[in-house]
Enzyme design. Structure first.
Site, mmCIF file in Angstrom:
data_model
loop_
_atom_site.group_PDB
_atom_site.id
_atom_site.type_symbol
_atom_site.label_atom_id
_atom_site.label_comp_id
_atom_site.label_asym_id
_atom_site.label_seq_id
_atom_site.Cartn_x
_atom_site.Cartn_y
_atom_site.Cartn_z
ATOM 1 N N GLU A 179 50.827 -12.010 164.692
ATOM 2 C CA GLU A 179 51.116 -12.488 166.051
ATOM 3 C C GLU A 179 51.631 -11.340 166.920
ATOM 4 O OE1 GLU A 179 54.691 -14.852 168.256
ATOM 5 O OE2 GLU A 179 54.364 -15.231 166.125
ATOM 6 N N ASP A 218 49.564 -10.068 170.147
ATOM 7 C CA ASP A 218 50.175 -10.132 171.478
ATOM 8 C C ASP A 218 49.920 -8.841 172.251
ATOM 9 O OD1 ASP A 218 52.315 -11.271 173.457
ATOM 10 O OD2 ASP A 218 53.088 -9.300 172.912
ATOM 11 N N ASP A 231 51.293 -19.146 169.151
ATOM 12 C CA ASP A 231 51.535 -18.038 168.214
ATOM 13 C C ASP A 231 50.333 -17.822 167.294
ATOM 14 O OD1 ASP A 231 54.029 -17.798 169.329
ATOM 15 O OD2 ASP A 231 55.103 -18.751 167.663
ATOM 16 N N GLU A 274 47.524 -15.884 169.048
ATOM 17 C CA GLU A 274 47.817 -14.446 169.061
ATOM 18 C C GLU A 274 47.605 -13.838 167.674
ATOM 19 O OE1 GLU A 274 50.986 -13.739 172.637
ATOM 20 O OE2 GLU A 274 51.805 -14.381 170.712
#
Length: 256
Positions: free
Chosen positions: A41, A45, A114, A117
């Site tokens: 994650e 991101d 989450d 990502e």
């Protein structure tokens, strides 16, 4: 989770994983086990922010740095990523611990966002930046098609809230009025009410948030139509009142 079901998800992502373990890890919440998706994650991101920034830079040549930053923030926020998760039907692929399953974690926007990502991070590790960029662009094309640079990508609930606050009116009230279907594929109906304007809108959605957004969009359109009409009516009423008050004076002048 079967290989066939994962293949369906890969088709939706438009990416075939060479390392299936990365895909499984991306779908694993920390409540499920030690090999979870939080590091993926973190990586996803960063890749996501870069790719979306590049998309906005190319698409909106007249926006300054501040507006581009605000627009990107709205596009990569939790709610936007949760919408992408809904389109991917990601809830059925999540690997959650028993507690999260019982509490409905497969519907929780934070977990869904989450995981999206983490999937982007997994694609990056599996096949490199260009593959990750392609997957992200594919998922964001429907989002970008509806972005209005004038509103900097704000969602309908935010726009409705700002519209009402700017006119010193109470914020809208959202109420779930009905749910349909099995737990893993529920449909929601949400009412958006604006008492001050006597507006009540009910709209459906695949999640509570999606239904709220749909209802807010229609409610905003209704509010924008109602307020000008109300102002026109007030002006018309004032004009009639002024005419009525001035009439005796005019009559008196004619008598003279």
């Amino acid at each position: 989770m079967t290989a066939m079901s994962l293949a369906t998800l890969e088709t939706r992502l438009d990416h075939r994983f060479g390392d299936k373990a990365l895909l499984e890890q991306a779908l694993t919440h920390r409540s499920h086990g030690a090999r979870h998706n939080e590091r993926l994650e973190f990586l996803g991101d960063s890749v996501l922010n870069f790719v979306v920034a590049a998309m906005l830079f190319e698409r909106y040549g007249k926006l300054d740095e501040g507006d581009l930053s605000r627009l990107r923030a709205n596009l990569v926020k939790q709610a936007s990523l949760a919408d992408i998760a809904q389109r991917l039907d990601l809830s059925q692929y999540l690997r959650l611990g028993e507690g999260e399953l019982k509490s409905g974690g497969f519907r929780r926007p934070s977990i869904l966002a989450d995981t999206v990502e983490a999937l982007f991070g997994a694609v990056f590790l599996d096949a490199g930046f260009e593959a990750a960029r392609r997957v992200i662009v594919r998922q964001y094309q429907p989002v970008m098609a509806h972005v209005d640079p004038k509103t900097l990508g704000k969602d309908a609930k935010t726009l409705l809230q700002e519209f009402l606050q700017g006119r010193k009116l109470a914020l809208p009230q959202y109420t779930v009025v009905a749910t349909h279907g099995a737990a893993h594929s529920q449909q929601f109906e949400v009412e958006c009410a604006i008492p001050a304007l006597e507006i009540k809108i009910v709209a459906p959605g695949a999640s509570r948030r999606a239904a709220e957004q749909s209802a807010a969009k229609v409610a905003l359109e209704a509010a924008q139509a109602v307020l000008p009409a109300a102002r026109a009516a007030r002006k018309s009423g004032k004009a009639r009142k002024t005419a009525q008050l001035s009439l005796p004076v005019a009559v008196a002048q004619e008598v003279k």
